[in-house]
Design a protein around this motif. Structure first.
Motif, PDB file in Angstrom:
ATOM      1  N   VAL A 120      12.773 -43.024  72.672  1.00 20.47           N
ATOM      2  CA  VAL A 120      14.021 -42.611  73.305  1.00 20.47           C
ATOM      3  C   VAL A 120      14.302 -41.140  73.021  1.00 20.47           C
ATOM      4  O   VAL A 120      14.667 -40.383  73.913  1.00 20.47           O
ATOM      5  N   SER A 121      14.079 -40.725  71.759  1.00 20.03           N
ATOM      6  CA  SER A 121      14.339 -39.329  71.404  1.00 20.03           C
ATOM      7  C   SER A 121      13.413 -38.406  72.179  1.00 20.03           C
ATOM      8  O   SER A 121      13.844 -37.345  72.662  1.00 20.03           O
ATOM      9  N   ASN A 122      12.151 -38.788  72.318  1.00 21.12           N
ATOM     10  CA  ASN A 122      11.223 -37.956  73.075  1.00 21.12           C
ATOM     11  C   ASN A 122      11.709 -37.781  74.502  1.00 21.12           C
ATOM     12  O   ASN A 122      11.672 -36.689  75.054  1.00 21.12           O
ATOM     13  N   GLY A 123      12.139 -38.890  75.093  1.00 15.49           N
ATOM     14  CA  GLY A 123      12.595 -38.847  76.470  1.00 15.49           C
ATOM     15  C   GLY A 123      13.807 -37.939  76.610  1.00 15.49           C
ATOM     16  O   GLY A 123      13.902 -37.154  77.556  1.00 15.49           O
ATOM     17  N   LEU A 124      14.703 -38.028  75.641  1.00 13.44           N
ATOM     18  CA  LEU A 124      15.911 -37.197  75.699  1.00 13.44           C
ATOM     19  C   LEU A 124      15.542 -35.720  75.707  1.00 13.44           C
ATOM     20  O   LEU A 124      16.040 -34.938  76.520  1.00 13.44           O
ATOM     21  N   GLY A 125      14.648 -35.336  74.811  1.00 12.52           N
ATOM     22  CA  GLY A 125      14.254 -33.930  74.731  1.00 12.52           C
ATOM     23  C   GLY A 125      13.671 -33.442  76.042  1.00 12.52           C
ATOM     24  O   GLY A 125      14.046 -32.379  76.542  1.00 12.52           O
ATOM     25  N   TYR A 126      12.789 -34.222  76.630  1.00 15.06           N
ATOM     26  CA  TYR A 126      12.133 -33.803  77.864  1.00 15.06           C
ATOM     27  C   TYR A 126      13.142 -33.706  79.000  1.00 15.06           C
ATOM     28  O   TYR A 126      13.186 -32.716  79.731  1.00 15.06           O
TER      29      TYR A 126
END
Lengths: 449, 381
Positions: B88-94
């Motif tokens: 989820v955090s990765n997706g948020l950053g992107y």
């Protein structure tokens, strides 16, 4: 001819039967100790544990054993084949031979005209024999680790031998405390002395029991001292290269060793086959405990039978219920019709119950504590356990002198006065040692070395 | 370190004796506690580590290169596969990086839901770290307690977007899905239960003498060293540097909520442990506040079906559970990014390994790898 055979075998019959029971039943028992361990682990870790093979995983040990027997037996190419072959055997043999010295129940019984105790051998140096033989198991570990010709195995074996050797001293000193109190090395005499004095030595020398407990965990390579097989560091330690049946032998040796140290602790500190409050008339209702416990097992099994989904599980669980019921009935005999059988039947029951309680404590520790690092383990052993256990032996000696009647040069103290003096004195010395250690660490920290 | 002697002698352990008493030992990539496929070459003096070298790349999938051949939306699921325990955090950053490139913004409702899910993901990631770290040090039990709670978080994810691990929960410009009925209650219930659970873990470990001996003074990283390496996240904060992107450059809806940044003093394994434990509590605090004030409104901002950002470049970073996760996206005006460069926190934190491990024993290596909280999917990309 048959007459001759009987005359030849008669003195050895009971020991032979016990040997057969030990050799045949012990692997099974060890398997079920593993199951117990997995169930205890599951309970502590908020899960169910083995549930598939048999009802509640009751057939898991058998399935595991069959799997291990049928597995391919791999010998690494560069291994020393002979040592690789013999090392697990040394371990398991040493562990099993140690059982010869344990006495499971009181008294002597006439059998074909020969007096026998409920032990393989009624040795007058029983404890010494057990400690000596079970130390031989270390050869299996060292040779196995060396013969594997692998770094992880070698490191595991080295750690293991260093650890066992250093903790053997502390364990031995703790045992000496118990032996001082009993004045004998014979496993039978130690328990009989406890019965005569009316106090288990765990209450007389709690520190010695504690030291023995910690040292015996370290000696059997169990967590939190399971460095030789620390799976996160050394994969599986000395057992890394072993597979199939050889691996199973090491495993068996480990669990046998656990049972042996539990047996020693039971004999020396926990009053062996004695019932809690043996000799107190008001506590005689405890004689019913064995029956009630097994009836409880049987009842639980029966209660779970309708809840099993598969027919085979229902059958197996019913068989287990029946088994528990038969044991309960057998344990009920001494309190009803056959008082003469009580020492043997209930003696063995209480002995095994204490062994299981001790093993439970082992498992409890294993799933609660993180693992020590090797140098920390050694420091604990050499800087704490050994000095404290030696001091404790001296303090106990002092207490025993003070307990002598006045005409023999003592003060005629009661056992609890001796206990307070010896334990308190030892704790004082331990506190002093601790303060010294603390100062030393501070000095090192200040000098910045 | 080029010559490793005969490879494969003695069941996978490669060794060569260098000099008098030093041995070289190879840990991984198939080792139980290297957290995936990290390979560490250790030069040992007895059991003491003289020097070490991390060899990475066993999980390299060319994520950055893949980005150049996908449209902006198509690439979004790929970032979930980097730090796969914190997808989820990765997706948020992107998503936020591309939004910045487009000049678009997610609506307030989307921002708050994003914050909740990301903080839940932080808790889940820290739980996984705690369980495996304790397991490496030999405490078997915390792992199962941690997974019990992590399961609750994954259930919320599953209800929200149908996936548990690689969620692809967000969409460029807002949310992929509207929250389900009962989302708020689920989050509130989890947060209520979770407060006591952290204390439970601490009871097992924090005061335990063995745990203290195994973690205090192990793998010390001073603040200067940490900054020099570029370490971020709990590794940096454990060394006493109060740097958290959620506070320093607020993104999503973090500016609206109150929370503290825990820092350590000595920069050892124990401090990093305490920092992460406290971060779980703070994440819970953020979730509790956020779930009370999810605004109504649309979940998707004004972004087109076909994303064609104007030529330009942008760098956007967020505070992922493991540290600063940065995306540097360059657009050449087409539907595909010209270049996506990812700054993974694990990769940079792993550089501290050699400094932290020197002088310690082999047994400490697993504690140090554990305390760095690396995920090899993110290190290798």
């Amino acid at each position: 001819m048959i007459d001759l055979l009987i005359r030849f075998f008669a003195p050895h019959l009971v020991p032979l039967i016990i040997v057969l029971v030990v050799v045949l039943v012990l692997p099974l028992l060890a398997g079920y100790v593993v199951l117990l361990e997995r169930k205890v682990m599951a309970d502590i870790q908020a899960r169910l544990g083995p549930m598939r093979v048999g009802p509640h995983g009751l057939l898991q040990p058998i399935a595991d054993a069959v799997k291990l027997l049928l597995k391919e037996d791999i010998i690494p190419e560069n291994a020393d084949r002979f040592l690789f072959w013999i090392a697990p055997l040394i371990s398991v043999t040493a562990a099993m031979v140690a059982f010869a010295g344990l006495t499971f129940a009181p008294g002597k019984y006439e059998f074909f005209g020969h007096l026998n105790t409920v032990a393989v051998a009624d040795l007058n140096i029983g404890i010494l024999f057990i400690v000596a033989v079970s130390s031989m198991g270390i050869f299996g570990i060292v040779l196995g680790g060396w013969a594997s010709n692998s770094h992880y195995s070698l490191l595991g074996a080295l750690r293991s031998s260093a650890q066992m050797v250093s903790y053997e001293t502390a364990a031995g000193m703790a045992l000496i405390s118990g032996l001082l109190l009993a004045g004998s090395l014979s496993t039978r005499a130690i328990v009989e002395k406890q019965a005569a004095e009316g106090v288990w030595y765990v209450f007389f020398a709690p520190l010695a029991f504690f030291i023995y407990m910690v040292a015996s965990i370290a000696e059997t390579n169990r967590a939190p001292f399971d460095l030789p097989e620390a799976e996160s560091e050394l994969v599986a330690g000395y057992m890394t290269e072993f597979s199939g049946f050889r691996w199973a032998l090491y495993f068996l040796a480990e669990y046998c060793n656990m049972i042996v140290v539990a047996g020693i602790a039971t004999t020396v500190f926990l009053g062996g086959w004695l019932r809690p409050f043996e000799g107190t008339r008001e506590a005689d209702f405890l004689d019913l405990a064995p029956t009630v416990i097994f009836l409880g097992f049987a009842g639980y099994c029966l209660w779970r039978v309708p809840r099993q989904f598969e027919k085979i599980h229902k059958i197996v669980l019913s068989i287990f219920a029946g088994l528990c019921f038969v044991i309960a009935a057998a344990l009920a005999l001494p309190v009803t019709v056959q008082p003469a059988w009580k020492p043997v039947l209930h003696g063995v029951f209480w002995f095994l119950a204490k062994v299981v309680a001790y093993l439970y404590a082992f498992m409890w520790f294993r799933f609660t504590f993180p693992r020590y690092r090797f140098d920390q383990l050694m420091r604990l052993g050499w800087q704490w356990m050994i000095p404290v256990s030696i001091v404790h032996v001296m303090m106990l000696g002092l207490a025993l002198v003070l307990q002598r009647p006045p005409q023999q040069g003592g003060l005629g103290w009661a056992w609890w006065q001796g206990m307070l003096v010896s334990t308190g004195g030892t704790l004082l010395v331990a506190a002093w040692l601790g303060a010294l250690g603390e100062r030393r660490t501070q000095r090192i920290a200040e000098s910045g070395v | 370190m080029s010559d490793w002697g005969t490879i494969g002698s003695g069941a996978g352990v490669e060794t060569t004796v260098l000099g008098a008493d030093e041995i070289l030992i190879n840990m991984g990539p198939q080792h139980p506690s290297t957290h995936g496929v990290l390979r560490v070459k250790l030069k040992l003096d007895g059991e003491k580590i003289v020097s070490s070298e991390c060899i990475i790349g066993y999980l390299h999938r060319g994520v950055e290169k893949i980005a150049e051949y996908r449209t902006y939306q198509q690439f979004a699921p790929y970032v979930d596969r980097m730090d796969y325990v914190a997808a989820v955090s990765n997706g948020l950053g992107y998503c936020e990086a591309v939004e910045k490139l487009l000049g678009a913004e997610a609506p307030p409702r989307a921002k708050v839901v994003r914050t909740i899910l990301t903080e839940l993901q932080r808790i889940a990631s820290h739980l996984l770290w705690l369980g495996t770290h304790a397991l490496d040090i030999g405490a078997l039990t915390p792992l199962f307690y941690c997974f019990r709670e992590r399961e609750e978080i994954l259930k919320i994810f599953e209800k929200y977007c149908g996936a548990r691990l690689t969620t692809h929960a967000f969409r460029i410009g807002g949310l992929q899905y509207e929250t389900y009925d009962g989302f708020e209650q689920d989050v509130t219930r989890f947060c209520k239960d979770f407060g006591g659970k952290v204390d439970e873990y601490e009871q097992l470990l924090t005061g335990n003498r063995i745990w203290l001996e195994r973690t205090k003074g192990i793998g010390v990283l001073t603040a200067e060293q940490a900054i020099a390496i570029g370490a971020t996240g709990p590794v940096l904060r454990g060394s006493g540097v109060k740097w958290d992107i959620r506070k320093a450059m607020p993104y999503a809806a973090y500016a609206q909520f109150e929370f503290d940044i825990p820092v350590g003093k000595r920069g050892d394994t124990f401090d990093r442990y305490m920092v992460r434990m406290e971060e779980m509590r703070q994440s819970r605090r953020i979730c509790m506040q956020a779930v009370e004030q999810i605004p109504a409104g649309p979940i998707l901002g004004k972004v087109g079906k076909v994303l064609k950002p104007a030529p330009g470049e942008v760098y956007h970073s967020i505070e992922a559970p493991k540290g600063e996760l940065g995306y540097y996206v360059v657009s050449d005006g087409t539907v595909q990014p010209y270049r996506v460069r990812i700054r993974p926190p694990s990769f940079i934190n792993l550089q501290a390994f050699d400094q932290m491990a020197r002088g310690h024993l082999v047994a400490d290596v697993v504690a140090i790898i554990g305390t760095l909280d690396i995920v090899l999917g993110e290190v290798d990309r």
